[in-house]
Design an enzyme around this catalytic site. Structure first.
Site, PDB file in Angstrom:
ATOM      1  N   HIS A  43     -10.368 -27.626  -3.095  1.00  8.98           N
ATOM      2  CA  HIS A  43      -9.571 -26.484  -2.622  1.00  8.98           C
ATOM      3  C   HIS A  43     -10.281 -25.183  -2.975  1.00  8.98           C
ATOM      4  O   HIS A  43     -10.014 -24.569  -4.000  1.00  8.98           O
ATOM      5  CB  HIS A  43      -8.182 -26.514  -3.263  1.00  8.98           C
ATOM      6  CG  HIS A  43      -7.176 -25.653  -2.558  1.00  8.98           C
ATOM      7  ND1 HIS A  43      -6.145 -26.166  -1.812  1.00  8.98           N
ATOM      8  CD2 HIS A  43      -7.049 -24.305  -2.468  1.00  8.98           C
ATOM      9  CE1 HIS A  43      -5.417 -25.179  -1.313  1.00  8.98           C
ATOM     10  NE2 HIS A  43      -5.957 -24.031  -1.703  1.00  8.98           N
TER      11      HIS A  43
ATOM     12  N   HIS B 268     -11.865 -21.392  -1.299  1.00 16.02           N
ATOM     13  CA  HIS B 268     -11.929 -20.412  -0.213  1.00 16.02           C
ATOM     14  C   HIS B 268     -13.387 -19.967  -0.050  1.00 16.02           C
ATOM     15  O   HIS B 268     -13.796 -18.909  -0.522  1.00 16.02           O
ATOM     16  CB  HIS B 268     -11.000 -19.237  -0.505  1.00 16.02           C
ATOM     17  CG  HIS B 268      -9.556 -19.629  -0.532  1.00 16.02           C
ATOM     18  ND1 HIS B 268      -8.756 -19.605   0.594  1.00 16.02           N
ATOM     19  CD2 HIS B 268      -8.772 -20.093  -1.546  1.00 16.02           C
ATOM     20  CE1 HIS B 268      -7.538 -20.024   0.284  1.00 16.02           C
ATOM     21  NE2 HIS B 268      -7.523 -20.326  -1.009  1.00 16.02           N
TER      22      HIS B 268
ATOM     23  N   GLY C 159      -7.472 -13.824   0.507  1.00 15.33           N
ATOM     24  CA  GLY C 159      -6.835 -12.552   0.196  1.00 15.33           C
ATOM     25  C   GLY C 159      -6.484 -11.746   1.424  1.00 15.33           C
ATOM     26  O   GLY C 159      -6.248 -12.267   2.504  1.00 15.33           O
ATOM     27  N   GLY C 160      -6.473 -10.419   1.232  1.00 15.44           N
ATOM     28  CA  GLY C 160      -6.064  -9.503   2.280  1.00 15.44           C
ATOM     29  C   GLY C 160      -4.611  -9.108   2.216  1.00 15.44           C
ATOM     30  O   GLY C 160      -4.128  -8.342   3.053  1.00 15.44           O
TER      31      GLY C 160
ATOM     32  N   LYS D 226      -4.976 -27.944   6.903  1.00 11.71           N
ATOM     33  CA  LYS D 226      -4.193 -27.281   5.864  1.00 11.71           C
ATOM     34  C   LYS D 226      -3.144 -26.383   6.509  1.00 11.71           C
ATOM     35  O   LYS D 226      -3.366 -25.836   7.590  1.00 11.71           O
ATOM     36  CB  LYS D 226      -5.098 -26.417   4.987  1.00 11.71           C
ATOM     37  CG  LYS D 226      -4.318 -25.594   3.959  1.00 11.71           C
ATOM     38  CD  LYS D 226      -5.102 -24.420   3.442  1.00 11.71           C
ATOM     39  CE  LYS D 226      -4.206 -23.563   2.538  1.00 11.71           C
ATOM     40  NZ  LYS D 226      -4.937 -22.454   1.920  1.00 11.71           N
TER      41      LYS D 226
ATOM     42  N   HIS E 276      -0.227 -26.028   1.144  1.00 11.78           N
ATOM     43  CA  HIS E 276      -0.075 -24.969   0.146  1.00 11.78           C
ATOM     44  C   HIS E 276       1.411 -24.790  -0.105  1.00 11.78           C
ATOM     45  O   HIS E 276       2.198 -24.614   0.835  1.00 11.78           O
ATOM     46  CB  HIS E 276      -0.691 -23.668   0.678  1.00 11.78           C
ATOM     47  CG  HIS E 276      -0.179 -22.430  -0.002  1.00 11.78           C
ATOM     48  ND1 HIS E 276      -0.923 -21.729  -0.922  1.00 11.78           N
ATOM     49  CD2 HIS E 276       0.998 -21.758   0.105  1.00 11.78           C
ATOM     50  CE1 HIS E 276      -0.229 -20.691  -1.350  1.00 11.78           C
ATOM     51  NE2 HIS E 276       0.945 -20.689  -0.745  1.00 11.78           N
TER      52      HIS E 276
ATOM     53  N   HIS F 195      -0.940 -26.751  -5.584  1.00  9.25           N
ATOM     54  CA  HIS F 195      -0.334 -25.677  -6.398  1.00  9.25           C
ATOM     55  C   HIS F 195       1.015 -26.121  -6.973  1.00  9.25           C
ATOM     56  O   HIS F 195       1.917 -25.304  -7.176  1.00  9.25           O
ATOM     57  CB  HIS F 195      -0.138 -24.380  -5.595  1.00  9.25           C
ATOM     58  CG  HIS F 195      -1.313 -23.954  -4.777  1.00  9.25           C
ATOM     59  ND1 HIS F 195      -2.607 -24.098  -5.216  1.00  9.25           N
ATOM     60  CD2 HIS F 195      -1.382 -23.369  -3.546  1.00  9.25           C
ATOM     61  CE1 HIS F 195      -3.434 -23.628  -4.281  1.00  9.25           C
ATOM     62  NE2 HIS F 195      -2.724 -23.199  -3.265  1.00  9.25           N
TER      63      HIS F 195
ATOM     64  N   ASP G 192      -8.656 -23.694  -6.510  1.00  8.48           N
ATOM     65  CA  ASP G 192      -8.252 -22.580  -5.646  1.00  8.48           C
ATOM     66  C   ASP G 192      -9.272 -21.439  -5.773  1.00  8.48           C
ATOM     67  O   ASP G 192      -8.942 -20.271  -5.594  1.00  8.48           O
ATOM     68  CB  ASP G 192      -6.844 -22.082  -5.979  1.00  8.48           C
ATOM     69  CG  ASP G 192      -6.214 -21.281  -4.833  1.00  8.48           C
ATOM     70  OD1 ASP G 192      -6.712 -21.363  -3.701  1.00  8.48           O
ATOM     71  OD2 ASP G 192      -5.232 -20.554  -5.091  1.00  8.48           O
TER      72      ASP G 192
END
Length: 388
Positions: free
Chosen positions: A68, A70, A75-76, A162, A201, A230, A285
Site C-alpha cells: 500500500h 502512493h 494528498g491534495g 482499490k 480504504h 487502515h 501507506d
C-alpha cells in the site's frame, strides 16, 4: 530456468537465516536474480568467479513486501500545494522494501492510473518489483482501458482494484456498485492469471466494515479477495476487523498509523484473538498524505507518510510483544505474498527471487538485495533511481 553458463554468482555465507522460518546458520547462493541454493554450507569454489560475501554475525531475511504505497504521490486535501511528490527508489530500498504495490488515493483528478502504471514500470526497470491497483477512492473506478475487468486481465502490472468506503472523502458508493467493482476485479484476475483482489480504504465512519459485508451479500466474490486496510484507525473498527478475520478474511494493519490501535499491538491482539498470521498483513501507506480532520470534517493539519514504520513495527513485535523474529516478519513477507499470490516472493527458497535483507543482530538494515542486485550497503542506497 537460470542459464548457469552465463550466470553471475554471489554466495552469501554464514548468516543466521530467517526465511522467515528460522533455518539457523546457512549459506545462500544467488545467480541472475534468483536464489539457486540454500544449505547449511555451500563450498566457496562451487562455481568459478563467484563473489563471496561474509555475513557471519548478521541476520538474513526476505525483503519486505509493502502492498500500500502512493508511488506517484497522494494528498491534495488542502489544495494543490499539499499534493505529495513521487516516491524515490532509495526511500523504498533503504526501508527494506523490495516489492511494492502502488495505488491512488483521494486525488484521481490530477493523478491517473496511466501515470501510476508508468511509475511501476520505471521501478521495475530500476531494480525492484512493482505492481499496482487500478481505481482510486471514488466509483466508478478510474481505469486505463475503460473497465476494472480489462485493466486487471490485460495490463501486466495491474493485479486488482482499490476504492474508499466509510470515509467522508469517498464517493458514497452504493452496495451494488461495490459488488460490481469487486466482481470485475475477480473475473479480470481469473482471465489474466492475477490475484484479482479488491482493497478497501477504510475511514472513520460508523459504517465500518459494513460495505464489505454488503459486497459479500450482493456478489459471489469470496471473502479472501477482499482486503480492508487502515483497520487500526479506531478501536471500534479494529474490533470489526478481528471479526472479519475470524470469518476467514485477511486484514491489513497500517504501520504508519500510530493509533488509536498501535500497529504492533494490533498484530499482537490479532494473534491473541486466534487469527492466523497468514491472515494479517502490514503496509505503510507510505508517501501518502497524513491529513488531520476535526469533528466537522475540516482539515487541521497534513503530513507525508514515511516507510520506517515497517521495521519499527517488527522491532516492537520482537522487543515489546515477545514475538519470534519469524512471526514478526510474516505480515511483511509470507502473509502478503500469500494473499496476493506473488509466486517467488516473500520467502528465501531455491527458485524464488533473490529479494533479501541483511540486518544486524539488533535489527538494523545494513544491506538490501532486490532480484539479486545489491541496492543498499551500510544502510544507505548504493544504487539510486534515475532522478534520486
Amino acid at each position: 530456468m537460470t542459464d548457469l553458463s552465463i550466470a553471475e554468482f554471489t554466495l552469501l555465507q554464514g548468516a543466521h537465516l530467517y526465511a522467515p522460518a528460522d533455518r539457523g546458520i546457512c549459506d545462500v547462493l544467488l545467480a541472475n536474480g534468483k536464489i539457486i541454493a540454500v544449505e547449511q554450507t555451500i563450498p566457496a569454489d562451487i562455481v568459478p568467479d563467484c563473489t563471496i560475501i561474509n555475513l557471519r554475525g548478521h541476520i538474513l531475511c526476505p525483503g519486505f513486501i509493502d502492498q500500500h504505497v502512493h508511488l506517484i504521490g497522494g494528498g491534495g486535501e488542502a489544495g494543490p500545494t499539499t499534493r505529495t511528490p513521487e516516491v524515490q527508489l532509495s526511500r523504498l530500498t533503504e526501508a527494506g522494501i523490495t516489492t511494492v504495490i502502488g495505488l491512488l488515493g483521494t486525488d484521481s483528478i490530477t493523478r491517473h492510473p496511466e501515470s501510476l502504471l508508468a511509475k511501476t514500470r520505471a521501478l521495475n526497470e530500476e531494480g525492484i518489483t512493482a505492481w499496482m491497483l487500478t481505481g482510486a477512492y471514488h466509483l466508478p473506478s478510474p481505469t486505463i482501458t475503460g473497465s476494472v475487468e480489462k485493466d486487471v486481465a490485460l495490463i501486466d502490472r495491474v493485479i486488482g482494484v482499490k476504492c474508499a468506503v466509510s470515509d467522508h472523502r469517498s464517493a458514497a458508493p452504493g452496495e451494488h456498485q461495490l459488488a460490481n467493482m469487486a466482481a470485475q476485479s475477480r473475473v479480470g484476475g481469473l482471465l489474466g492469471g492475477k490475484p484479482g483482489v479488491s482493497v478497501f480504504h477504510l475511514g472513520s465512519s460508523k459504517k465500518g466494515l459494513q460495505p464489505l459485508y454488503d459486497v459479500l451479500q450482493n456478489s459471489d466474490v469470496p471473502i479472501n479477495k477482499l482486503l480492508p486496510t487502515h483497520v487500526n484507525r479506531s478501536e471500534a473498527l479494529f474490533e470489526q476487523a478481528l471479526q472479519f478475520a475470524r470469518n476467514g478474511g485477511t486484514i491489513d494493519i497500517t504501520s504508519g498509523i500510530p493509533g488509536p490501535v498501535d500497529p504492533a499491538e494490533g498484530v499482537a491482539r490479532a494473534v491473541m484473538a486466534g487469527i492466523p498470521l497468514d491472515r494479517v498483513t502490514l503496509s505503510s501507506d507510505g508517501n501518502g498524505s497524513m491529513p488531520l480532520f476535526d469533528a466537522a470534517g475540516n482539515l487541521t493539519g497534513i503530513g507525508v507518510a514515511g516507510f520506517d514504520s515497517l521495521l519499527q513495527t517488527v522491532h516492537q513485535l520482537v522487543k515489546q510483544h515477545g514475538f519470534t523474529l519469524t512471526d514478526a516478519l510474516r505480515p511483511l513477507t509470507t502473509s502478503v505474498a500469500g494473499f496476493l499470490s506473488l509466486n517467488g516472493k516473500g520467502e528465501i527458497l531455491a527458485g524464488n527471487d533473490a529479494d533479501l535483507l541483511v540486518m544486524s543482530e539488533d535489527l538494523r538494515i545494513e544491506q538490501v538485495y532486490a532480484r539479486g542486485k545489491r541496492m543498499v550497503m551500510n544502510g544507505k542506497a548504493c544504487k539510486k533511481g534515475t532522478f534520486d
